[in-house]
Design an enzyme around this catalytic site. Sequence first.
Site, PDB file in Angstrom:
ATOM      1  N   CYS A   2      50.528  63.858  25.104  1.00 47.59           N
ATOM      2  CA  CYS A   2      49.834  64.335  25.987  1.00 47.59           C
ATOM      3  C   CYS A   2      50.518  65.334  26.836  1.00 47.59           C
ATOM      4  O   CYS A   2      51.586  64.876  27.308  1.00 47.59           O
ATOM      5  CB  CYS A   2      49.279  62.889  26.444  1.00 47.59           C
ATOM      6  N   GLU A 105      43.160  68.129  25.247  1.00 46.17           N
ATOM      7  CA  GLU A 105      44.037  68.729  24.153  1.00 46.17           C
ATOM      8  C   GLU A 105      43.351  70.166  23.588  1.00 46.17           C
ATOM      9  O   GLU A 105      42.112  70.400  24.332  1.00 46.17           O
ATOM     10  CB  GLU A 105      43.542  67.547  23.083  1.00 46.17           C
TER      11      GLU A 105
END
Length: 192
Positions: A2, A105
């Site tokens: 992440c 993302e």
Amino acid sequence: MCGRFAITLPDEAVARLFAATPSNDLPPVPRYNVCPTQDVAAVTSAGAARRLRPMRWGFLPHWYKCPTDGPLLINARAESIAKKPAFRDAASARRCLIPASGFFEWTKDAEGKRLPWYIHPAESDALAFAGIWQDWEAEGVRLTTCAIVTTAASTALSAIHHRMPVVVAPDDWPLWLGEAGHGAARLMRPAP
């Protein structure tokens, strides 16, 4: 993954949600683009006393002589966390929860342009990433640092990215924080 996330809840709401006492020096919120090396709020537990406290996102192993001494360790893979010397001790003794509203993302379109995706819970304002933390000190500088634990992406997210943060459900917070005994390793899997 992440590499970026958001936190939009006020500190008081996060502290209530996690039944934690907030520190006075938490990073400001809302934050829509939390980046590595910035301070984040993290929940830790000492016995049954939870604290919401600031940590630098970017885990520093004890052998680093300065914060830029090696690679920036913002994530720890669930599959190897217990074996990696940088993470092994923290995975067993210093786990935390990192509150977030969602994470980002990116994919690329046909022309190679990056397209952001914001992944967030449909029915809640918050989620909790599994994290590990470490106090680091060198030459009079002391930092509390953390990394987000990641795993293979769930079926729903695999078309966007192959990895995702480990999201810990509220019922499992005591287990991840070590308040409910052993067995936290079983939580390191993709969310359904």
